[in-house]
Write an enzyme that holds these catalytic residues in place. Structure first.
Site, short mmCIF file in Angstrom:
data_model
loop_
_atom_site.label_atom_id
_atom_site.label_comp_id
_atom_site.label_asym_id
_atom_site.label_seq_id
_atom_site.Cartn_x
_atom_site.Cartn_y
_atom_site.Cartn_z
N ASP A 1 0.87 -1.17 0.00
CA ASP A 1 0.00 0.00 0.00
C ASP A 1 0.92 1.23 0.00
O ASP A 1 1.62 1.49 0.97
CB ASP A 1 -0.91 -0.03 1.24
CG ASP A 1 -1.90 1.13 1.28
OD1 ASP A 1 -1.63 2.16 0.65
OD2 ASP A 1 -2.93 0.99 1.96
N LYS B 1 -6.49 10.08 -1.49
CA LYS B 1 -5.46 10.85 -0.78
C LYS B 1 -4.63 11.69 -1.75
O LYS B 1 -5.16 12.56 -2.39
CB LYS B 1 -4.58 9.89 0.04
CG LYS B 1 -5.38 8.85 0.82
CD LYS B 1 -6.32 9.47 1.82
CE LYS B 1 -7.09 8.39 2.57
NZ LYS B 1 -8.25 8.88 3.26
C1 PLP Z 1 -2.78 3.82 3.94
C2 PLP Z 1 -4.22 3.76 3.56
N1 PLP Z 1 -4.65 2.77 2.77
C3 PLP Z 1 -5.94 2.65 2.41
C4 PLP Z 1 -6.88 3.55 2.85
C5 PLP Z 1 -8.31 3.38 2.44
O1 PLP Z 1 -8.65 4.30 1.44
P1 PLP Z 1 -10.16 4.73 1.15
O2 PLP Z 1 -10.62 5.56 2.30
O3 PLP Z 1 -10.08 5.45 -0.16
O4 PLP Z 1 -10.94 3.46 1.05
C6 PLP Z 1 -6.49 4.61 3.67
C7 PLP Z 1 -7.47 5.58 4.17
O5 PLP Z 1 -7.19 6.42 4.98
C8 PLP Z 1 -5.12 4.72 4.04
O6 PLP Z 1 -4.69 5.69 4.85
#
Ligand code: PLP
Length: 404
Positions: A189, A213
């Site tokens: 990620d 983000k």
């Molecule tokens: C590191 C990370 N991965 C995944 C996500 C999930 O993303 P989403 O809110 O677009 O589903 C977030 C959300 O804050 C995040 O900080």
């Protein structure tokens, strides 16, 4: 609508079809249009047949593929240097798809103990119920990773480049080397670190971003994407098609527009964060700052190795000296420029309290065990003037600690 064809139609019929399906234009729009249509038309039904069979570049139904979303996916391939990318309706659905297409019931998953809360919950909840063996490790402890991998022979290893909220940086190339010993797939990620590091160049097969983000960057779109190999694309596309958690055309367009300024924003956010972190490290109301660009951060050497001169990201966290929940709440309430909201990576600076948000499901003792104190706050540094950000944090700290 062909006027010859419609000239004898009643207005009820003409109203429905007027203005639709114009002749193919001779011009090329400078910007990819938003294609909102759910279905696509081919004059030659033989061609439609090939489209339904999955011919490249042909569209029949938006859940199967959409031209605006394809344009975004092409842009993500540029970002990550991958052959393929598949967009999803959120970062979580992208992670879900990447995980589900990499494991079968009974498989083992080795996951970082520092993963985003919802990812951890998905693994410890749904994926365990689904029959997977999930073990968490500190991915900064490579010996622990190697031991868990040798013992469990996992199908999948999951980690983040920069973890939340302590900004610990995992040595991804070393983790890929460990994964190779058992032919495990590696999912990274990279939401906190677009442009700083390209995991796929080091052999990571699945790179996930929450488009919500940094890539979207303006706080106005929710989406996710998996950048991957040509081989894995088919399965991920099938998962999107069957699961249906596709990214809508308008969201794809917003994310594509956001991507255009990502290099500019990221550079500025990294520069701003370095200035803000250095100032906070000297602040009398702060006992500790977590920023991988600071030589005092335990991941500084790994961050230098991975990010070279591209910066250390825009995320900072810090402990209010002798602070707890009361001071953290007072700090958030006192902010005037920095927005106290639960997101990150936007053009404007944001702050949140992990004990109230990302880590609220843990007890104070559990949080303390992983280094998250009750006075810890996180700031996502935006593109404003860095001195205005520092001044705002400074005044809010003085209000919070009643020392101003
Ligand atoms: C590191 C990370 N991965 C995944 C996500 C999930 O993303 P989403 O809110 O677009 O589903 C977030 C959300 O804050 C995040 O900080």
């Amino acid at each position: 609508m062909d006027p010859e064809r419609s000239k004898n139609w009643n207005i009820a019929s003409r109203a429905v079809h007027a203005g639709e399906r114009p002749a193919r234009p001779e011009f090329t729009p400078v910007v990819t249009p938003i294609y909102p249509g759910s279905a696509y038309l081919y004059e030659d039904i033989e061609v439609m047949d090939t489209a339904l069979a999955g011919a490249e570049g042909r569209y029949v139904y938006t859940r199967y593929g959409n031209p605006t979303t394809s344009a975004l996916e092409a842009a993500i391939c540029e970002l990550e240097g991958t052959r393929a990318a598949v967009a999803f309706s959120s970062g979580m659905s992208a992670l879900h798809a990447a995980i589900m297409t990499s494991v079968t019931p009974g498989a083992a998953i080795v996951a970082s103990q520092d993963l985003y809360g919802a990812t951890s919950s998905m693994l410890s909840g749904f994926m365990r119920e689904w029959g997977c063996i999930v073990e968490t490790v500190d991915t900064l402890d490579l010996a622990a990773v190697a031991e868990a991998v040798a013992r469990l022979e996992p199908a999948l290893i999951i980690c983040e480049v920069i973890s939340n909220p302590l900004m610990r940086v995992s040595d991804i190339p070393a983790i890929v080397d460990i994964a190779r010993t058992v032919r495990a797939t590696v999912l990274v990620d990279a939401t906190f670190s677009p442009l700083l590091y390209q995991p796929a160049a080091d052999g990571v097969q699945l790179v996930v971003h929450s488009l919500t983000k940094y890539i979207g960057g303006h706080g106005d779109v929710t989406g996710g994407v998996v950048a991957t190999t040509a081989l894995r694309r088919q399965k991920l596309s099938e998962f999107a098609k069957m699961g249906g958690a596709i990214l809508g055309p308008f969201e794809s367009w917003l994310a594509l527009r956001g991507f255009k300024t990502l290099p500019l924003r990221m550079r500025r956010q990294c520069d701003n964060a370095a200035i803000v972190a250095a100032a906070l490290a000297q602040h009398p109301c702060i006992s500790h700052v977590n920023y991988p660009g600071l030589p005092s951060h335990p991941s500084h050497a790994t961050a230098r190795k991975l990010f070279a001169d591209r910066g250390y990201g825009g995320m900072i966290s810090f402990d209010i000296r002798d602070g707890g929940r009361e001071q953290a709440f007072a700090f958030l309430e006192a902010l005037k420029l920095v927005v106290p909201a639960t997101s990150l990576g936007d053009v404007y600076s944001l702050s949140l309290y992990p004990a109230m948000s990302s880590h609220r499901s843990l007890s104070a003792d559990e949080r303390a065990a992983i280094g998250i104190g009750e006075g810890l706050l996180r700031v996502s540094v935006g593109i404003e003037d860095p001195h205005d950000i520092i001044a705002d944090i400074d005044q809010a700290l003085h209000v919070a600690t009643r020392s101003g």
